[in-house]
Design a protein around this motif. Structure first.
Motif, PDB file in Angstrom:
ATOM      1  N   SER A 212       0.853  -1.177   0.000  1.00  0.00           N
ATOM      2  CA  SER A 212       0.000   0.000   0.000  1.00  0.00           C
ATOM      3  C   SER A 212       0.894   1.235   0.000  1.00  0.00           C
ATOM      4  O   SER A 212       1.948   1.239   0.636  1.00  0.00           O
ATOM      5  CB  SER A 212      -0.911   0.033   1.238  1.00  0.00           C
TER       6      SER A 212
ATOM      7  N   TYR B 124       1.245   5.400   0.639  1.00  0.00           N
ATOM      8  CA  TYR B 124       0.727   6.610   1.270  1.00  0.00           C
ATOM      9  C   TYR B 124       1.557   7.776   0.747  1.00  0.00           C
ATOM     10  O   TYR B 124       2.747   7.871   1.049  1.00  0.00           O
ATOM     11  CB  TYR B 124       0.824   6.518   2.792  1.00  0.00           C
TER      12      TYR B 124
ATOM     13  N   ASN C 219      -2.784  17.498  -6.784  1.00  0.00           N
ATOM     14  CA  ASN C 219      -3.484  16.920  -5.649  1.00  0.00           C
ATOM     15  C   ASN C 219      -4.999  16.839  -5.807  1.00  0.00           C
ATOM     16  O   ASN C 219      -5.657  16.197  -4.999  1.00  0.00           O
ATOM     17  CB  ASN C 219      -3.143  17.708  -4.380  1.00  0.00           C
TER      18      ASN C 219
ATOM     19  N   TYR D  90      -5.754  14.277  -9.822  1.00  0.00           N
ATOM     20  CA  TYR D  90      -5.613  12.817  -9.826  1.00  0.00           C
ATOM     21  C   TYR D  90      -6.947  12.107  -9.606  1.00  0.00           C
ATOM     22  O   TYR D  90      -7.134  10.955 -10.024  1.00  0.00           O
ATOM     23  CB  TYR D  90      -4.604  12.362  -8.764  1.00  0.00           C
ATOM     24  N   ALA D  91      -7.913  12.784  -8.966  1.00  0.00           N
ATOM     25  CA  ALA D  91      -9.197  12.159  -8.657  1.00  0.00           C
ATOM     26  C   ALA D  91      -9.940  11.722  -9.919  1.00  0.00           C
ATOM     27  O   ALA D  91     -10.775  10.814  -9.873  1.00  0.00           O
ATOM     28  CB  ALA D  91     -10.064  13.121  -7.845  1.00  0.00           C
TER      29      ALA D  91
ATOM     30  N   LEU E 191      -9.339   7.745 -10.839  1.00  0.00           N
ATOM     31  CA  LEU E 191      -9.503   6.711  -9.824  1.00  0.00           C
ATOM     32  C   LEU E 191     -10.352   5.533 -10.285  1.00  0.00           C
ATOM     33  O   LEU E 191     -10.330   4.469  -9.662  1.00  0.00           O
ATOM     34  CB  LEU E 191     -10.105   7.318  -8.546  1.00  0.00           C
TER      35      LEU E 191
ATOM     36  N   GLN F  71      -0.537   9.835  -6.190  1.00  0.00           N
ATOM     37  CA  GLN F  71      -1.783   9.967  -5.433  1.00  0.00           C
ATOM     38  C   GLN F  71      -2.816   8.934  -5.893  1.00  0.00           C
ATOM     39  O   GLN F  71      -3.556   8.379  -5.076  1.00  0.00           O
ATOM     40  CB  GLN F  71      -2.353  11.382  -5.586  1.00  0.00           C
ATOM     41  N   THR F  72      -2.875   8.689  -7.203  1.00  0.00           N
ATOM     42  CA  THR F  72      -3.796   7.674  -7.733  1.00  0.00           C
ATOM     43  C   THR F  72      -3.422   6.294  -7.227  1.00  0.00           C
ATOM     44  O   THR F  72      -4.277   5.522  -6.755  1.00  0.00           O
ATOM     45  CB  THR F  72      -3.775   7.683  -9.275  1.00  0.00           C
TER      46      THR F  72
ATOM     47  N   THR G 205      -4.321   5.741  -3.509  1.00  0.00           N
ATOM     48  CA  THR G 205      -5.735   5.460  -3.269  1.00  0.00           C
ATOM     49  C   THR G 205      -6.104   4.057  -3.717  1.00  0.00           C
ATOM     50  O   THR G 205      -6.827   3.331  -3.013  1.00  0.00           O
ATOM     51  CB  THR G 205      -6.612   6.496  -4.008  1.00  0.00           C
ATOM     52  N   GLN G 206      -5.598   3.636  -4.870  1.00  0.00           N
ATOM     53  CA  GLN G 206      -5.993   2.342  -5.422  1.00  0.00           C
ATOM     54  C   GLN G 206      -5.316   1.158  -4.736  1.00  0.00           C
ATOM     55  O   GLN G 206      -5.770   0.020  -4.880  1.00  0.00           O
ATOM     56  CB  GLN G 206      -5.708   2.320  -6.926  1.00  0.00           C
TER      57      GLN G 206
ATOM     58  N   HIS H 173      -3.477   6.203   1.105  1.00  0.00           N
ATOM     59  CA  HIS H 173      -4.136   7.510   1.149  1.00  0.00           C
ATOM     60  C   HIS H 173      -3.187   8.564   0.608  1.00  0.00           C
ATOM     61  O   HIS H 173      -1.964   8.418   0.711  1.00  0.00           O
ATOM     62  CB  HIS H 173      -4.533   7.854   2.587  1.00  0.00           C
ATOM     63  N   ALA H 174      -3.763   9.623   0.026  1.00  0.00           N
ATOM     64  CA  ALA H 174      -2.973  10.763  -0.454  1.00  0.00           C
ATOM     65  C   ALA H 174      -3.149  11.926   0.510  1.00  0.00           C
ATOM     66  O   ALA H 174      -4.260  12.436   0.665  1.00  0.00           O
ATOM     67  CB  ALA H 174      -3.431  11.153  -1.856  1.00  0.00           C
TER      68      ALA H 174
END
Length: 218
Positions: A155, A157, A177, A180-181, A184, A201-202, A205-206, A210-211
């Protein structure tokens, strides 16, 4: 190596402006001394620099050893941060190669691995248009990396060391920041592939991480 979760602190000199590196080092020092000199999880210190990934300290619970390794390391100017498409591609290649190296080294070892990647992030190239061959290569690279991270039980972070930004700088931070959403959702077809799918950041999350951004506290 036992099944205890392991943590890698990855200090990204390649993608971080030199003035932000001083704050990164200060913050990592505070982190290591927050709960004394004994870490709860085995923790390693990696550096991503202009020429790739370097291990400064292997897994240990001794925070002092990690702190000493970071203090002994001489930071270098991130000259590949120049506004240049080819240097941007080079930074993406070096960053993804580093992540693959960690995944390969971690595959088959027990326990979950958490990468705390301290970095503003990678170029998203949101305006770039690729031909069908380029989209296929990128799609295959994203799928391969996702498989590697899953098999290695990693994972991510991501932590943006730039902290709270105001004025003109805020838009620059937002470019990574928040943009990137849009990437997803899982990829279902080749022409959906974009460099935003490889954003730190992607990936954070995946992979179940966490970002973190917009905080004056690495």
């Amino acid at each position: 190596m036992d099944a205890t979760p392991h943590t890698i602190l990855l200090v990204d000199e390649l993608n971080t402006h030199f003035q932000d590196m001083a704050y990164t080092r200060y913050s990592v020092n505070r982190l290591l001394h927050h709960d004394g000199m004994k870490l709860q999880q085995p923790t390693a210190l990696y550096i991503l620099s202009n020429d790739g990934l370097h291990v400064l300290q292997n897994y240990t619970r001794d925070a002092a050893s990690i702190d000493a390794a970071l203090r002994a390391h001489k930071a270098v100017l991130p000259w590949k941060l120049q506004r240049n498409f080819y240097w941007g591609m080079e930074r993406i290649n070096l960053s993804i190669t580093a992540l693959q190296q960690i995944a390969i080294a971690s595959t088959g070892t027990p326990g979950h691995k958490n990468i705390v990647w301290i970095s503003p992030g990678l170029p998203l190239f949101t305006m770039l248009r690729m031909d069908a061959e380029g989209e296929q290569r990128l799609f295959d690279a994203i799928r391969h990396l996702s498989d590697q991270l899953l098999k290695a039980r990693i994972s991510i972070y991501s932590v943006d060391p730039r902290g709270v930004q105001v004025g003109a700088f805020a838009a620059n931070v937002a470019s990574n920041n928040f943009a990137y959403a849009a990437y997803l959702n899982g990829l279902t077809q080749t022409n959906d592939a974009a460099f935003g799918n490889l954003a730190i950041q992607t990936l954070a999350t995946q992979t179940g991480g966490h970002a973190f951004f917009g905080r004056n506290d690495v």
